[in-house]
Design a protein around this motif. Structure first.
Motif, mmCIF file in Angstrom:
data_model
loop_
_atom_site.group_PDB
_atom_site.id
_atom_site.type_symbol
_atom_site.label_atom_id
_atom_site.label_comp_id
_atom_site.label_asym_id
_atom_site.label_seq_id
_atom_site.Cartn_x
_atom_site.Cartn_y
_atom_site.Cartn_z
ATOM 1 N N ALA A 98 24.184 36.987 3.399
ATOM 2 C CA ALA A 98 23.978 36.014 4.472
ATOM 3 C C ALA A 98 23.741 34.639 3.871
ATOM 4 C CB ALA A 98 22.797 36.436 5.340
ATOM 5 N N VAL A 99 24.816 34.025 3.375
ATOM 6 C CA VAL A 99 24.707 32.719 2.723
ATOM 7 C C VAL A 99 25.607 31.714 3.443
ATOM 8 C CG1 VAL A 99 24.143 33.748 0.497
ATOM 9 C CG2 VAL A 99 26.522 33.253 1.049
ATOM 10 N N SER A 100 25.307 30.456 3.234
ATOM 11 C CA SER A 100 26.024 29.388 3.916
ATOM 12 C C SER A 100 27.454 29.242 3.401
ATOM 13 C CB SER A 100 25.279 28.068 3.722
ATOM 14 O OG SER A 100 26.053 26.979 4.183
ATOM 15 N N HIS A 101 28.365 28.895 4.317
ATOM 16 C CA HIS A 101 29.748 28.650 3.925
ATOM 17 C C HIS A 101 29.930 27.256 3.344
ATOM 18 C CE1 HIS A 101 29.659 26.543 7.730
ATOM 19 N NE2 HIS A 101 30.875 26.086 7.552
ATOM 20 N N THR A 102 28.871 26.443 3.370
ATOM 21 C CA THR A 102 28.945 25.095 2.784
ATOM 22 C C THR A 102 28.090 24.980 1.524
ATOM 23 O OG1 THR A 102 27.142 24.314 4.211
ATOM 24 C CG2 THR A 102 29.399 24.047 5.034
ATOM 25 N N GLN A 103 27.691 26.102 0.975
ATOM 26 C CA GLN A 103 26.837 26.090 -0.223
ATOM 27 C C GLN A 103 27.536 25.439 -1.412
ATOM 28 O OE1 GLN A 103 25.768 30.024 -1.520
ATOM 29 N NE2 GLN A 103 24.299 29.317 -3.046
ATOM 30 N N PHE A 104 28.867 25.632 -1.495
ATOM 31 C CA PHE A 104 29.623 25.105 -2.624
ATOM 32 C C PHE A 104 30.691 24.126 -2.143
ATOM 33 C CE2 PHE A 104 28.221 29.357 -4.033
ATOM 34 C CZ PHE A 104 27.467 28.976 -5.149
ATOM 35 N N THR A 105 30.954 23.123 -2.959
ATOM 36 C CA THR A 105 32.041 22.190 -2.662
ATOM 37 C C THR A 105 33.380 22.875 -2.888
ATOM 38 O OG1 THR A 105 32.203 21.364 -4.924
ATOM 39 C CG2 THR A 105 30.600 20.285 -3.457
ATOM 40 N N SER A 106 34.435 22.223 -2.421
ATOM 41 C CA SER A 106 35.771 22.766 -2.632
ATOM 42 C C SER A 106 36.057 22.929 -4.120
ATOM 43 C CB SER A 106 36.810 21.847 -1.989
ATOM 44 O OG SER A 106 38.116 22.342 -2.183
ATOM 45 N N GLU A 107 35.714 21.929 -4.907
ATOM 46 C CA GLU A 107 35.954 22.004 -6.349
ATOM 47 C C GLU A 107 35.174 23.142 -6.985
ATOM 48 O OE1 GLU A 107 35.692 19.144 -10.349
ATOM 49 O OE2 GLU A 107 35.071 18.379 -8.387
ATOM 50 N N GLN A 108 33.934 23.335 -6.557
ATOM 51 C CA GLN A 108 33.124 24.425 -7.105
ATOM 52 C C GLN A 108 33.714 25.794 -6.747
ATOM 53 O OE1 GLN A 108 29.383 23.190 -5.333
ATOM 54 N NE2 GLN A 108 28.587 22.484 -7.316
ATOM 55 N N LEU A 109 34.234 25.920 -5.524
ATOM 56 C CA LEU A 109 34.858 27.185 -5.133
ATOM 57 C C LEU A 109 36.091 27.461 -5.988
ATOM 58 C CD1 LEU A 109 34.524 26.956 -1.250
ATOM 59 C CD2 LEU A 109 33.420 28.652 -2.732
ATOM 60 N N TRP A 110 36.921 26.433 -6.198
ATOM 61 C CA TRP A 110 38.091 26.642 -7.061
ATOM 62 C C TRP A 110 37.652 27.021 -8.472
ATOM 63 C CZ3 TRP A 110 42.296 27.982 -5.120
ATOM 64 C CH2 TRP A 110 42.878 27.376 -4.003
ATOM 65 N N ASP A 111 36.583 26.416 -8.958
ATOM 66 C CA ASP A 111 36.089 26.781 -10.292
ATOM 67 C C ASP A 111 35.697 28.251 -10.352
ATOM 68 O OD1 ASP A 111 36.456 24.204 -11.237
ATOM 69 O OD2 ASP A 111 34.340 23.632 -11.019
ATOM 70 N N LYS A 112 35.079 28.747 -9.302
ATOM 71 C CA LYS A 112 34.670 30.146 -9.274
ATOM 72 C C LYS A 112 35.887 31.075 -9.197
ATOM 73 C CE LYS A 112 30.029 29.495 -7.429
ATOM 74 N NZ LYS A 112 29.359 30.173 -8.586
ATOM 75 N N ILE A 113 36.891 30.672 -8.439
ATOM 76 C CA ILE A 113 38.114 31.472 -8.358
ATOM 77 C C ILE A 113 38.811 31.495 -9.716
ATOM 78 C CG2 ILE A 113 40.411 31.597 -7.313
ATOM 79 C CD1 ILE A 113 39.051 30.397 -4.749
ATOM 80 N N GLU A 114 38.909 30.340 -10.345
ATOM 81 C CA GLU A 114 39.473 30.277 -11.697
ATOM 82 C C GLU A 114 38.697 31.174 -12.656
ATOM 83 O OE1 GLU A 114 39.900 26.407 -13.430
ATOM 84 O OE2 GLU A 114 40.702 25.551 -11.574
ATOM 85 N N GLU A 115 37.379 31.142 -12.550
ATOM 86 C CA GLU A 115 36.541 31.947 -13.439
ATOM 87 C C GLU A 115 36.855 33.429 -13.296
ATOM 88 O OE1 GLU A 115 31.785 32.581 -14.501
ATOM 89 O OE2 GLU A 115 32.374 31.607 -12.626
ATOM 90 N N ASN A 116 37.074 33.880 -12.065
ATOM 91 C CA ASN A 116 37.424 35.289 -11.861
ATOM 92 C C ASN A 116 38.729 35.641 -12.565
ATOM 93 O OD1 ASN A 116 35.660 36.983 -9.861
ATOM 94 N ND2 ASN A 116 35.645 34.908 -9.036
#
Length: 550
Positions: free
Chosen positions: A186-204
């Motif tokens: 149950a976490v916010s959908h705005t916790q991370f910026t767009s760039e941070q989300l892409w970084d996490k996807i890249e990390e995976n």
């Protein structure tokens, strides 16, 4: 019962779902339980393997006991084609699956079932992947060498599920394997910026690349180059052109993949783990799964009607798409959006991609007729064809839900080549880009064409050639690459996402609608608003659950 598919996943999905049956919920925040298996037993190698297969099993959009995967299709036919200039919803008028019609005319709201079910399907994949990671990491009996590879697979799967969420919804919550309770989800959908989300996807995908082997014994499991190809796609969506080019070149230089000689052969289920397929959702039919849920269940509404198929009649090619395949006497795209005439030259991929009146349909020995089309007056005479399996094939079921074992190709080699061409254009290597595009066009030119019923001549005036002249400038080169992506990948669920990442969605869609409304009245109220309709809204149900947990 006969089992049709050389697909290892299908054999284990039923067992995996038996273990995780209570995890298939209507909301990804709902807590997972483990049925009759105690927590101590869950980390045995056999049960860990079942958990991993359960993470794979949601790739096709089917995550519960419903047959509603057409609201969350892996192929994104509704989310990537119907909302683009490539296709209409189809079916029995605007009231038939009106929810998809609302998407088509951009009257979108967060309570639409497709908005909800796609979100839930993808987060179900995230949740199962996270749980499988936790079990795998906790297992002391699991083979250490294999454990590393399986962790790579799970990072890859999580990267895929989050990539889909990011490109469809843009702002999303991100939850990893440290989540142990329902509250952790149950976490916010705005916790991370767009760039941070892409970084996490890249990390995976980077972690997947580091852990995966060069090859896998079982089809359907990703390998090192599969992860690198998905990294290339991730870079492309971020306009990181140099990184994208380097990743694409590594995959190309591995020599693991190549274009098949004939375009149509790519979409035959007996070939769908061929050298052209980098990663695919593995489908199977008649394997013992309830209602063939391991098949192409998300695409079951695409059946084109006529004497051989059920007349669901959805996912109908637009007139604009038909016109895009027109070529001139030199075999080059015309792109005038004037309705195609019978005497016009056409790209031969047209009649492999769509059903047109007067053209033979697959290997059925008949001409496609306009009266096959459901609600002809609303949606016109054309039908999907590229991803329709012949009714003569053992990979196509002739009973409800009328689906096939044709895999859905998330990444195929032609797709990767065109990413490379796109990156080369943006890096000012126009000649390099032209050479890559010519590989794709050359395959189309040299492929077997659709022939008349007698087999004595081509069924239409096919004319296609490679680009012989140097592209004049970056603008014309960019247009040529983008046009090639549309022609090569039409009806495969990519078009809308390409328009969005290119930043031309509003211009392209509104120009399309201005003309298409004069052809199809069901689009009368359609209007694309820039800055609003590039992404689906976060489902209202997500906010309701968060509120209830405060």
């Amino acid at each position: 019962m006969t089992f049709f598919r050389n697909n290892y996943t299908a054999k284990l999905i039923v067992a995996a779902l038996a273990v995780f049956s209570s995890s298939c919920s209507d909301d990804y925040l709902e807590e997972m339980t483990y049925g009759e298996i105690s927590p101590a037993e869950m980390t045995s190698p056999g049960n860990v393997d079942r958990a991993i297969i359960a993470a794979y099993s949601t790739l096709n959009g089917q995550y519960d006991a419903s047959s509603s995967a057409f609201n969350s299709p892996a192929s994104n036919w509704s989310f990537g084609d119907v909302v683009s200039d490539d296709a209409y919803k189809g079916g029995g008028g605007t009231g038939d699956q009106n929810n998809i019609h609302l998407l088509e005319i951009f009257n979108v709201n967060p309570t639409i079932i497709d908005v909800e079910r796609k979100w839930v399907a993808l987060f179900e994949g995230v949740k199962r992947t996270n749980e499988a990671m936790r079990l795998l990491q906790s297992s002391e009996e699991y083979n250490p060498t294999l454990k590393e590879s399986r962790m790579g697979e799970l990072y890859f799967l999580r990267g895929h599920y989050y990539f889909e969420l990011k490109k469809i919804y843009n702002t999303i919550p991100y939850i990893d394997e440290t989540a142990a309770t329902v509250n952790d989800y149950a976490v916010s959908h705005t916790q991370f910026t767009s760039e941070q989300l892409w970084d996490k996807i890249e990390e995976n995908f980077t972690k997947a690349y580091e852990r995966l082997p060069e090859s896998q014994e079982q089809v359907g499991r990703p390998n090192k180059m599969t992860a690198k190809a998905y990294l290339a796609k991730t870079y492309i969506f971020q306009k990181q052109w140099r990184d994208a080019l380097e990743a694409a070149n590594e995959v190309i230089n591995s020599n693991k993949y190549s274009l098949l000689p004939h375009f149509r052969d790519v979409f035959l289920p007996e070939n769908d783990n061929s050298s052209e397929i980098i990663f695919a959702v593995q489908h199977s039919v008649l394997d013992g799964a309830p209602d063939n849920y391991n098949g192409s269940i998300g695409d079951r509404l695409s059946a084109p009607g006529g004497p051989f198929y059920s007349q669901y009649g959805f996912h109908r090619p637009s007139q604009n798409l038909i016109n895009a395949y027109k070529t001139n006497a030199n075999g080059m795209p015309v792109l005038d959006n004037v309705n195609l005439a019978g005497t016009d030259f056409v790209d031969p991929r047209l009649d492999h991609t769509v059903g047109r009146p007067g053209i033979p349909y697959l290997d059925l020995g008949v001409l496609y007729e306009a009266n096959w089309a459901r609600d002809l007056s609303t949606y016109g005479p054309f039908a999907p064809k590229k991803r329709i399996v012949s009714a003569n094939s053992p990979y196509q079921t002739d009973t409800w839900p009328y689906i096939s074992a044709l895999n859905y190709y998330i990444i195929r080699y032609a797709d990767l080549l065109l990413w490379k061409a796109e990156a080369l254009v943006e890096l000012d290597d126009l000649e390099g880009a032209r050479a890559v595009v010519n590989q794709v066009r050359g395959r189309a030119r040299d492929s077997r064409y659709v022939m008349n019923l007698a087999g004595t001549a081509p069924a239409a005036n096919y004319k296609i050639e490679t680009y012989s002249a140097t592209w004049a400038d970056k603008v014309s080169a960019r247009e040529a690459v983008r046009t090639e992506r549309r022609l090569e990948l039409a009806m495969e669920g990519h078009r809308f996402f390409d328009l969005v990442r290119w930043g031309v969605a509003a211009e392209t869609i509104n120009n399309y609608l201005a003309v298409e409304k004069t052809r199809r009245t069901h689009l009368t109220n359609a209007n694309f608003t820039e800055g609003t309709h590039e992404y689906l809204p976060v489902p209202q149900k997500y906010f309701d659950v968060l509120e209830s947990m405060k």
